[in-house]
Motif scaffolding. Sequence first.
Motif, short mmCIF file in Angstrom:
data_model
loop_
_atom_site.label_atom_id
_atom_site.label_comp_id
_atom_site.label_asym_id
_atom_site.label_seq_id
_atom_site.Cartn_x
_atom_site.Cartn_y
_atom_site.Cartn_z
N MET A 33 0.84 -1.19 0.00
CA MET A 33 0.00 0.00 0.00
C MET A 33 0.87 1.24 0.00
N ARG A 34 0.54 2.22 -0.86
CA ARG A 34 1.24 3.50 -0.86
C ARG A 34 0.51 4.43 0.10
N ASP A 35 1.22 5.40 0.63
CA ASP A 35 0.62 6.25 1.65
C ASP A 35 0.16 7.57 1.07
N ALA A 36 -0.92 8.09 1.68
CA ALA A 36 -1.49 9.36 1.27
C ALA A 36 -1.68 10.22 2.51
N LEU A 37 -1.53 11.52 2.33
CA LEU A 37 -1.69 12.48 3.41
C LEU A 37 -2.80 13.46 3.05
N THR A 63 -0.65 13.99 -1.63
CA THR A 63 -1.19 14.83 -0.56
C THR A 63 -2.42 15.56 -1.07
N VAL A 64 -3.44 15.68 -0.21
CA VAL A 64 -4.59 16.54 -0.49
C VAL A 64 -4.64 17.62 0.58
N LEU A 65 -4.60 18.86 0.14
CA LEU A 65 -4.73 20.00 1.05
C LEU A 65 -6.20 20.37 1.15
N ILE A 86 -9.95 11.23 -5.44
CA ILE A 86 -9.93 10.27 -6.56
C ILE A 86 -8.75 10.55 -7.49
N MET A 87 -8.54 11.83 -7.81
CA MET A 87 -7.45 12.18 -8.72
C MET A 87 -6.08 11.92 -8.08
N ALA A 88 -5.99 12.14 -6.77
CA ALA A 88 -4.73 11.85 -6.08
C ALA A 88 -4.44 10.35 -6.09
N ALA A 89 -5.50 9.54 -5.91
CA ALA A 89 -5.32 8.09 -5.94
C ALA A 89 -4.87 7.62 -7.33
N ARG A 90 -5.44 8.22 -8.36
CA ARG A 90 -5.02 7.85 -9.72
C ARG A 90 -3.58 8.25 -9.95
N TYR A 91 -3.19 9.39 -9.43
CA TYR A 91 -1.81 9.84 -9.59
C TYR A 91 -0.85 8.87 -8.88
N ALA A 92 -1.25 8.43 -7.68
CA ALA A 92 -0.42 7.50 -6.92
C ALA A 92 -0.27 6.16 -7.62
N GLY A 150 -7.40 2.06 -1.97
CA GLY A 150 -6.38 1.14 -1.48
C GLY A 150 -5.15 1.78 -0.89
N LEU A 151 -5.18 3.09 -0.66
CA LEU A 151 -4.03 3.76 -0.08
C LEU A 151 -4.14 3.80 1.44
N SER A 152 -3.01 3.85 2.09
CA SER A 152 -2.93 4.04 3.53
C SER A 152 -2.99 5.53 3.80
N VAL A 153 -3.99 5.97 4.57
CA VAL A 153 -4.28 7.41 4.66
C VAL A 153 -4.06 7.94 6.08
N THR A 154 -3.35 9.07 6.15
CA THR A 154 -3.21 9.82 7.38
C THR A 154 -3.84 11.20 7.18
N VAL A 155 -4.70 11.59 8.12
CA VAL A 155 -5.31 12.92 8.10
C VAL A 155 -4.69 13.73 9.22
N ALA A 156 -4.17 14.91 8.89
CA ALA A 156 -3.55 15.80 9.88
C ALA A 156 -4.46 17.00 10.10
#
Length: 392
Positions: free
Chosen positions: A1-5, A154-156, A380-386, A24-30
């Motif tokens: 799994m790739r990680d997303a922020l 990353t999603v801001l 969705i677009m971030a996941a496609r990029y990943a 399917g990404l591993s997600v951290t929300v800050a």
Amino acid sequence: MRDALVIGAGPAGLMAAEALADAGLSVTVAEQKPSVGRKFLMAGKSGLNLTKDESEDAFLNAYNADWLLPALQEFGPVEVMAWAEDLGQSIFTGTSGRVFPKTMKASPLLRAWLSRLASKAVVIETRWRWTGWRGDATVFQTPDGETELEPAVTVLAMGGASWRRLGSDGEWAKQFKSEEISQFKPANMGFVVEWSDHMAAHLGAPLKNIALGADGAKIRGEAVISSKGIEGGGIYAVSAAARDGAALTIDLLPDLTVEEVEKRLRRRRGKDSLSNHMRKNLKLEPVKLALLQEFARPLPERSGELAALVKSLPLPHKGPRPMDEAISTAGGLSVIALDKNLMLRTRPGVFAAGEMLDWEAPTGGYLITGCLATGRWAGIMAARYAARPVRS
């Protein structure tokens, strides 16, 4: 799994987090505050207006940013209603088309949503304040000191620049070049009016059955006379035009034509004062009579001139209330800073959503739907990029 922020845990950030987790990404929300969804919960205190049930054309026309239409078309009122019900929240549609949870609160929906995100292994870190980038690393000040992360994407979603105490402080804009940012402006806000002493008895009084006008638009609604000026849903509906210089007017009798008002004013007056004549024949409430005296004294004796004032009373003001009091803000990350997928042109793999973006819409369900839709799109677009093939 790739990680997303995801940075920011309001509706846009949480929606982005769910879209990333579903891919399917591993997600951290800050989140910089001690708890999540603070502005969302505040919005729900007066009844959580999730969306507006109306035709697609009418709905999309409420937004001033055509570049966000693909996200709104993918996740509009129908999808928002289905999303809420899938979280176990029964909904209803009011007579104006506004859609609410039957509980009228945000907290049950937020609890259900957070539970579902936890089941998808989304990790939420609170009291993490983003301080910018250091090379490819995203830097935070946390309770345990400075922390750096290097996620795949990353999603801001850090909100606009109103309601600072709830987390939307706009401080993030300092991390961008000036040409990437459209200046913040208050949206859906009241206006400063310096009332004379004779209005003191009417402070706090509601203005019902009126229509507000600005820049050719005339919208039925309500307002409130406050010590600071005038505010309320009717004012918010025309606030953008009034903020940008259009004259603000009030129709005190929107159910009557100007000819009908004039006809009633021509009735025999006898010994009545002009105020009593208007009260009896126009059924004007004391606060409406007070407004006429406030802005048009001395009142014209000619019935035609007076009828025109009743139907279009100019409302001079000293400009919008301070931005931190506004329900939302215009301005933020400009369209030139982002591609069609809401990815920063200068930082591949970094996307943005929600009120950070330069868009504006009235209250009535449009704001929350806009945040949910852009958050989902960015996720969705971030996941496609990943998931793209990485060239060696």
